[in-house]
Design a protein around this motif. Sequence first.
Motif, PDB file in Angstrom:
ATOM      1  N   THR A 141      50.002  50.771   3.754  1.00  0.00           N
ATOM      2  CA  THR A 141      49.393  49.437   3.739  1.00  0.00           C
ATOM      3  C   THR A 141      48.325  49.300   4.813  1.00  0.00           C
ATOM      4  N   TYR A 142      48.672  49.631   6.041  1.00  0.00           N
ATOM      5  CA  TYR A 142      47.791  49.354   7.183  1.00  0.00           C
ATOM      6  C   TYR A 142      46.671  50.385   7.309  1.00  0.00           C
ATOM      7  N   TRP A 143      47.018  51.660   7.451  1.00  0.00           N
ATOM      8  CA  TRP A 143      45.976  52.682   7.570  1.00  0.00           C
ATOM      9  C   TRP A 143      45.261  52.886   6.230  1.00  0.00           C
ATOM     10  N   GLY A 144      45.994  52.718   5.142  1.00  0.00           N
ATOM     11  CA  GLY A 144      45.368  52.846   3.823  1.00  0.00           C
ATOM     12  C   GLY A 144      44.306  51.801   3.568  1.00  0.00           C
ATOM     13  N   ALA A 145      44.465  50.617   4.165  1.00  0.00           N
ATOM     14  CA  ALA A 145      43.473  49.555   3.973  1.00  0.00           C
ATOM     15  C   ALA A 145      42.116  49.965   4.526  1.00  0.00           C
ATOM     16  N   MET A 146      42.101  50.734   5.607  1.00  0.00           N
ATOM     17  CA  MET A 146      40.820  51.212   6.148  1.00  0.00           C
ATOM     18  C   MET A 146      40.150  52.164   5.163  1.00  0.00           C
ATOM     19  N   LEU A 147      40.934  53.022   4.518  1.00  0.00           N
ATOM     20  CA  LEU A 147      40.371  53.908   3.505  1.00  0.00           C
ATOM     21  C   LEU A 147      39.782  53.103   2.354  1.00  0.00           C
ATOM     22  N   ASP A 148      40.458  52.037   1.965  1.00  0.00           N
ATOM     23  CA  ASP A 148      39.973  51.196   0.871  1.00  0.00           C
ATOM     24  C   ASP A 148      38.629  50.555   1.206  1.00  0.00           C
ATOM     25  N   LEU A 149      38.340  50.424   2.482  1.00  0.00           N
ATOM     26  CA  LEU A 149      37.074  49.824   2.920  1.00  0.00           C
ATOM     27  C   LEU A 149      35.997  50.877   3.184  1.00  0.00           C
ATOM     28  N   GLY A 150      36.251  52.115   2.777  1.00  0.00           N
ATOM     29  CA  GLY A 150      35.242  53.164   2.887  1.00  0.00           C
ATOM     30  C   GLY A 150      35.367  54.042   4.116  1.00  0.00           C
ATOM     31  N   ALA A 151      36.420  53.866   4.899  1.00  0.00           N
ATOM     32  CA  ALA A 151      36.572  54.645   6.133  1.00  0.00           C
ATOM     33  C   ALA A 151      36.783  56.128   5.828  1.00  0.00           C
ATOM     34  N   THR A 152      36.173  56.982   6.628  1.00  0.00           N
ATOM     35  CA  THR A 152      36.467  58.422   6.601  1.00  0.00           C
ATOM     36  C   THR A 152      37.099  58.867   7.913  1.00  0.00           C
ATOM     37  N   THR A 153      37.216  57.928   8.867  1.00  0.00           N
ATOM     38  CA  THR A 153      37.951  58.120  10.111  1.00  0.00           C
ATOM     39  C   THR A 153      38.642  56.798  10.425  1.00  0.00           C
ATOM     40  N   PHE A 154      39.655  56.832  11.283  1.00  0.00           N
ATOM     41  CA  PHE A 154      40.396  55.608  11.595  1.00  0.00           C
ATOM     42  C   PHE A 154      39.806  54.907  12.813  1.00  0.00           C
ATOM     43  N   TRP A 155      40.012  53.592  12.860  1.00  0.00           N
ATOM     44  CA  TRP A 155      39.237  52.716  13.724  1.00  0.00           C
ATOM     45  C   TRP A 155      39.963  52.383  15.023  1.00  0.00           C
ATOM     46  N   GLU A 156      39.179  51.914  15.974  1.00  0.00           N
ATOM     47  CA  GLU A 156      39.697  51.477  17.270  1.00  0.00           C
ATOM     48  C   GLU A 156      40.748  50.389  17.111  1.00  0.00           C
ATOM     49  N   ASP A 157      40.513  49.469  16.193  1.00  0.00           N
ATOM     50  CA  ASP A 157      41.515  48.462  15.864  1.00  0.00           C
ATOM     51  C   ASP A 157      41.282  47.994  14.441  1.00  0.00           C
ATOM     52  N   PHE A 158      42.309  47.407  13.864  1.00  0.00           N
ATOM     53  CA  PHE A 158      42.202  46.848  12.515  1.00  0.00           C
ATOM     54  C   PHE A 158      43.235  45.744  12.383  1.00  0.00           C
ATOM     55  N   ASN A 159      42.830  44.694  11.733  1.00  0.00           N
ATOM     56  CA  ASN A 159      43.699  43.533  11.550  1.00  0.00           C
ATOM     57  C   ASN A 159      43.712  43.170  10.075  1.00  0.00           C
ATOM     58  N   MET A 160      44.889  43.041   9.513  1.00  0.00           N
ATOM     59  CA  MET A 160      44.996  42.742   8.082  1.00  0.00           C
ATOM     60  C   MET A 160      44.370  41.391   7.731  1.00  0.00           C
ATOM     61  N   ASP A 161      44.222  40.509   8.726  1.00  0.00           N
ATOM     62  CA  ASP A 161      43.586  39.217   8.466  1.00  0.00           C
ATOM     63  C   ASP A 161      42.101  39.365   8.161  1.00  0.00           C
ATOM     64  N   TRP A 162      41.527  40.536   8.444  1.00  0.00           N
ATOM     65  CA  TRP A 162      40.110  40.746   8.165  1.00  0.00           C
ATOM     66  C   TRP A 162      39.842  41.068   6.697  1.00  0.00           C
ATOM     67  N   LEU A 163      40.876  41.358   5.927  1.00  0.00           N
ATOM     68  CA  LEU A 163      40.676  41.886   4.580  1.00  0.00           C
ATOM     69  C   LEU A 163      40.066  40.922   3.557  1.00  0.00           C
ATOM     70  N   PRO A 164      40.466  39.661   3.517  1.00  0.00           N
ATOM     71  CA  PRO A 164      39.963  38.795   2.443  1.00  0.00           C
ATOM     72  C   PRO A 164      38.435  38.744   2.386  1.00  0.00           C
ATOM     73  N   ASN A 165      37.896  39.072   1.222  1.00  0.00           N
ATOM     74  CA  ASN A 165      36.461  38.951   0.943  1.00  0.00           C
ATOM     75  C   ASN A 165      35.612  39.874   1.815  1.00  0.00           C
ATOM     76  N   ALA A 166      36.193  40.978   2.278  1.00  0.00           N
ATOM     77  CA  ALA A 166      35.457  41.902   3.144  1.00  0.00           C
ATOM     78  C   ALA A 166      34.718  42.952   2.326  1.00  0.00           C
ATOM     79  N   ALA A 167      33.492  43.263   2.740  1.00  0.00           N
ATOM     80  CA  ALA A 167      32.709  44.319   2.101  1.00  0.00           C
ATOM     81  C   ALA A 167      33.077  45.669   2.710  1.00  0.00           C
ATOM     82  N   ARG A 168      32.832  46.722   1.970  1.00  0.00           N
ATOM     83  CA  ARG A 168      33.078  48.084   2.446  1.00  0.00           C
ATOM     84  C   ARG A 168      32.033  48.470   3.493  1.00  0.00           C
ATOM     85  N   ILE A 169      32.384  49.442   4.346  1.00  0.00           N
ATOM     86  CA  ILE A 169      31.444  49.864   5.379  1.00  0.00           C
ATOM     87  C   ILE A 169      30.334  50.746   4.824  1.00  0.00           C
TER      88      ILE A 169
END
Length: 587
Positions: free
Chosen positions: A454-482
Amino acid sequence: MFTSIITKKNITTIVILFTHLLCLAQERLKNPLDFAKEYPTSSLTRKFIPPQKILYTSGHINNSEALLAKGIGQADLSNQNMCVLKNIGDGNKTSLLLDFGRELHGGVEIVTGMWKGNKPVKVRVRFGESASEAMSDVGVKGATNDHALRDFTTLLPWLGKLQIGESGFRFVKIDLEEDSAELQLKEVRAIFTYRDIPYVGSFTSSDERLNKIWETGAYTVHLNMQEYLWDGIKRDRLVWVGDMHPEVATINSVFGYNEVVPKSLDLSKEITPLPNWMNGISTYSMWWIIIQRDWYMHNGNLTYLKEQQQYLSSLLRQIAAKIDENNKEQLDGTRFLDWPSSENEKGIHAGLQAMMVLSLNTGAELSKILGDSETASICEAAVTRLKKYVPDPNGSKQAAALMALADLMPAKKASEEVLTVGGVKDFSTFYGYYMLQALAKAGDYQTAIDDIKTYWGAMLDLGATTFWEDFNMDWLPNAARIDELVPPGKKDIHGDYGAYCYEGFRHSLSHGWASGPTAWLTEHVLGIKVIAPGCKEIQIIPHLGDLSFAEGTFPTPMGTLWVKHTKDRNGKVKTIFKAPKGVKIIH
């Protein structure tokens, strides 16, 4: 008849002459590069990567697709198949945005052609870990030139080549700066700078999302294994010892021994005379102790461990002295666990109490290995006192995880009352590793697996190819990919979020401390746990959860361990393995 008279004087003269001639011959054969032998070399490799996509263009530009070719890094007189950028004096700048397909560390090489006037042309070059960062201006939404320059203006030569930049990036934007100017581009290639080392460890399971997460965590740390082990390749590019702990766990699981670890540990020790704390943070000196134990267990290098003894003993005594009459920690320096928990003072206090227990227990273990019974006794007495006081984690998942790992709080209680409340809400990429470890200690393996997806996978769903300094699930709604320009009405996941030292585009999207799931999946799903120094004894106890199989490899000093677990229809797990000679498997 001529008679030659050989005297001692004649022989001496001949020997001197011969020696002189020999020296002259050797001088002629001397390597012209000998002068450089005394200077440092680099263990890093450079490879040249073409763009994978032209993500955006503006103004007057022709044949941009030519830049997608591999290239050879050489200008030539044919001036064929050029990408041509022109400014026509109307105040608009021609530009293009290149996508290199994945996060890289390094710079770019720009090869140019010929244009009228034979003069250099001014361009602006911007690097970005997201498409929107590469389009940003310094000072807007946290965009910065801190530590590594990622936004600058330079001149490109006529019919030549320029190599520029050293940062973490995936995207590069080039703007033609001057009015009525023309630029002919033959090639723009990323200079990918990295350690060319094999991925000895591996992980494959019936869940492709988990497989991708394991691989992404490994790659994130790999990018940060530069001259030293950094926390992030775009920003800071420093040795932060606390950040190193999950990174070293990943290195042990994927690469095995690499000199970047002791090199970074030694640097931290050398620049931090006691009673100072590493990086000014008490917990970071404690993580240094724990890393030393983990490194010794994996590699079994007692000689290296002995080199730490004097500093280690003094540091342990310094920590043990930071307990008040009520058995509470009284640590000075920066009181820090991770950024998301930094405003929860009660939670930080609880976490520091647990960190003292964890580091002093580790210190006692190392002191006994080193034959230092006096320091071991000091550590054990301090732990006994610390355990008489159990603070409230105050809802902090970071503190609860550490308390569970330090046996200040039952792991099951920590799981039920704090760690699983709200799912992955209030997780962090750094301390998420310890939350997963505490869940494993509580036996909640399936919960941890689900949290990883759920948590690390969400970064992949947003186009990540590496994991981030921080991530908050509250950022997900209506977010564009990187990896796309932010569509109207969408939120910019990079520029619109972040906090503390990582607001907006200052946020690092390749941060080694976020790699915890890689080490966790190897340790708990594959079930590989080192229980004797140098990997001489390894315990294998898999926890597949809802997976039907899991297979992987693990680096040891004696060779590579291979293991495969398969679950039958009744849920029973069958394990097969192949261990290198010298490694005892307990199963």
